[in-house]
Design a protein around this motif. Sequence first.
Motif, short mmCIF file in Angstrom:
data_model
loop_
_atom_site.label_atom_id
_atom_site.label_comp_id
_atom_site.label_asym_id
_atom_site.label_seq_id
_atom_site.Cartn_x
_atom_site.Cartn_y
_atom_site.Cartn_z
N VAL A 1 0.83 -1.20 0.00
CA VAL A 1 0.00 0.00 0.00
C VAL A 1 0.87 1.26 0.00
N THR A 2 1.89 1.29 0.84
CA THR A 2 2.68 2.52 0.99
C THR A 2 3.65 2.73 -0.17
N TYR A 3 4.00 1.68 -0.92
CA TYR A 3 4.82 1.87 -2.11
C TYR A 3 4.03 2.53 -3.24
N HIS B 1 11.07 0.00 4.50
CA HIS B 1 10.40 1.19 3.94
C HIS B 1 11.35 2.36 3.76
N PHE B 2 12.24 2.59 4.71
CA PHE B 2 13.05 3.80 4.69
C PHE B 2 14.49 3.57 4.23
N ALA B 3 15.10 2.50 4.63
CA ALA B 3 16.54 2.34 4.42
C ALA B 3 16.93 1.33 3.37
N TYR B 4 16.02 0.46 2.95
CA TYR B 4 16.41 -0.62 2.02
C TYR B 4 16.89 -0.06 0.69
N HIS B 5 16.15 0.90 0.12
CA HIS B 5 16.52 1.46 -1.18
C HIS B 5 17.87 2.18 -1.11
N LYS B 6 18.09 2.91 -0.03
CA LYS B 6 19.35 3.65 0.10
C LYS B 6 20.53 2.71 0.28
#
Length: 248
Positions: A142-144, A200-205
């Motif tokens: 949902v939040t993506y 949610h916050f750190a995986y992409h970075k």
Amino acid sequence: SSQMWQVGKRQASRAFSLYANIDILRPYFDVEPVQVRARLLESMIPVKMINFPQKIAGELYGPLMLVFTLVAILLHGMKTSDTIIREGTLMGTAIGTCFGYWLGVSSFMYFLAYLCNAQITMVQMLSLLGYGLFGHCITLFVTYNIHFHSLFYIFWLVVGGLSTLRMVAVLVSRTVGHTQRLILCGTLAALHMLFLLYLHFAYHKVVEGILDTLEGPNMPPFQRVARDIPVVSNAVLNTTAKAIALTL
């Protein structure tokens, strides 16, 4: 003929041993879709009665499918964000993250449960933590697609909290002693909720940092190498044009 008999015997014994190993794993994946759906719904409903040990499904089909679903959601989130994907997809990183959490935390919690004298097996811990990822899948999916931090915090507290409370209540029902319950359930709740924040916050970075380290920050997504083309003189071009004109 004796050599052919020995070779055939060895191949038959290998095939039989492989079938026997698969047959050992078959009970853990022998489940109906209706049962998986019911267990998914139960994973979001905390139990109220903790005076006797709660039942844990000893199957791995549902948890394994939830881990693969979480992998697909992470890849979908990478595509919808501004992350630059270099040299193919990031499926290996997503699979390593999800399976690493599932297997690693399950092993750690089983070891901690053994120290706290909790009545739970390794397969039951894998099943309990695997079904607990259902809340993570809903929250991230949902939040993506709807990028509001306030919405994420609501889903994190409600959906992620319900799945965490379900696991905590089951562990409380299978553990004796207030100190043991506090250590075991507090560790599981902290790891499970923090893992959702990390995704949610750190995986992409973190993935972008790994790509920049391995490939360089200024490397383009796709790099084309020009081939060497021999220089053709104007005389050759004029002669070829005249020959084509005469033939026409």
